[in-house]
Motif scaffolding. Sequence first.
Motif, PDB file in Angstrom:
ATOM      1  N   LEU A   1       1.909 -19.182 -85.952  1.00 60.58           N
ATOM      2  CA  LEU A   1       1.202 -17.929 -86.240  1.00 60.58           C
ATOM      3  C   LEU A   1       1.836 -17.207 -87.429  1.00 60.58           C
ATOM      4  CD1 LEU A   1       0.575 -16.548 -82.622  1.00 60.58           C
ATOM      5  CD2 LEU A   1      -1.154 -17.342 -84.243  1.00 60.58           C
TER       6      LEU A   1
ATOM      7  N   ALA B   1       0.222 -16.161 -91.068  1.00 63.62           N
ATOM      8  CA  ALA B   1       0.282 -14.818 -91.646  1.00 63.62           C
ATOM      9  C   ALA B   1       0.854 -14.858 -93.067  1.00 63.62           C
ATOM     10  CB  ALA B   1       1.130 -13.914 -90.759  1.00 63.62           C
TER      11      ALA B   1
ATOM     12  N   TYR C   1      -7.076 -14.761 -86.723  1.00 66.59           N
ATOM     13  CA  TYR C   1      -6.173 -14.385 -85.624  1.00 66.59           C
ATOM     14  C   TYR C   1      -6.978 -13.864 -84.428  1.00 66.59           C
ATOM     15  CZ  TYR C   1      -2.345 -12.181 -83.102  1.00 66.59           C
ATOM     16  OH  TYR C   1      -1.451 -11.814 -82.128  1.00 66.59           O
TER      17      TYR C   1
ATOM     18  N   THR D   1      -4.194 -20.542 -86.656  1.00 70.03           N
ATOM     19  CA  THR D   1      -3.901 -19.488 -85.679  1.00 70.03           C
ATOM     20  C   THR D   1      -4.224 -19.931 -84.252  1.00 70.03           C
ATOM     21  OG1 THR D   1      -6.083 -18.535 -86.142  1.00 70.03           O
ATOM     22  CG2 THR D   1      -4.203 -17.577 -87.302  1.00 70.03           C
TER      23      THR D   1
ATOM     24  N   ALA E   1      -1.703 -19.882 -81.170  1.00 72.11           N
ATOM     25  CA  ALA E   1      -1.995 -19.154 -79.929  1.00 72.11           C
ATOM     26  C   ALA E   1      -1.977 -20.090 -78.720  1.00 72.11           C
ATOM     27  CB  ALA E   1      -3.355 -18.463 -80.042  1.00 72.11           C
TER      28      ALA E   1
END
Length: 409
Positions: free
Chosen positions: A34, A38, A54, A371, A375
């Motif tokens: 993640l 970013a 996201y 993402t 997750a």
Amino acid sequence: MASLVNADITEIRQASAGLAGAGFLWGAVGVAVLAVGAVIGYATGSWAQFAHAYLLAVMYVTSLGVGGLFFVLAHHLTGGRWGTTVRRLSEITAGTLVVSFGLYLLIILFSVIAGSDALYPWVNRPMVESDPILRSKMHYLEPTWFTIRACVYYLLWIAMAWTMLGISTRQDSSEPLRRAKAMQWYSGPMMLVYALSMNFAAFDFMMSLAPHWFSTMFGVIFFAGSFGVFLAFLLMLSVFLQDRGILTQSITTEHYHDIAKLMFAFVVFWAYVSFSQYMLIWYAAIPEETFWFDIRQQGVWLYWGLALILVHFFIPFLGFMSKRVRRNKRMMFFWAGWMLVAHWIDLAYIILPQVRTDGSVGMTVVMGLITTAGALGVFTWAWMSVAAGRWLLPVQDPRLPIALSYHNH
């Protein structure tokens, strides 16, 4: 099959207490992925793409948790029996909603606290006040009120999930009949709370990406997709565990058959409500409604939408329509994996076209894949942490003997 007595049990029924530690690596890798997403988003000036990607990832893992919670509530509310053998796996999956809440808090921090309108355009208050349509919604789409609602949704889901998991776990050691009745009693009011919170959460988290747009069927579509993907996850998880000697006797072909039948029903139900939404908006032809589909009938998203119809409905409908396929856990393992991918494509179709900045659709989709991988790593850690040391079967539930000897007719 006769009920299993203790002397006949050769399967593993309890998770190792060290499972949480083993899952930490998954969580650490997930957070790292993640973070990489970013950094890529920031470095390439694709911050809006990252924000939408996201949200897609958070909604994906949230849908697994709320799908598990619905299974638990529906099982108790209907006095279900066959589902007793997979109920604990569902309770553990619902228990991961704590982590989903943590992931969504970053969206609140980014959008509401930091005041960025990269994801939710209504954060820009001067724009809202100057827009006659949005001005009528400005009190509902107020940042502080939105934050309160978002927290309430997750806290309600977490409270329901952990209440059920707590009672169910205590049932393993004492008063199994009284605790079974307690869970059944709680399931009624909880189902009402669940239905309301699911609808409003779908409106807030995803429909408000296009604040002019509205659809009263949107919450039902999110529910249909969430429960369908949870069933696919449950089926794959059961096969995965059985390949490692866990619950090999408790989960039988009959249980796989019932999970597969529910999966099939929700493939059809998702198609029904999705088509109904499209048909009603097409027929009414109100500009405030049609623009949402108009965006999705431009460029790549037109083909994405056509692919969604094939991948989420026609192909799986034909693929496991046969009873012979639904009773074959290896073949259903494939179709369950297929539905996990189909649900991601569905959420991407809902969320990613709302990116308002210029940029490559390909980059947005790649961001979504990164993402979601991150997750899912965090979700895996959460699942293993909740499962650590627990029985993976409600071993003292009064309905378990019936579930173990269950046969489809």
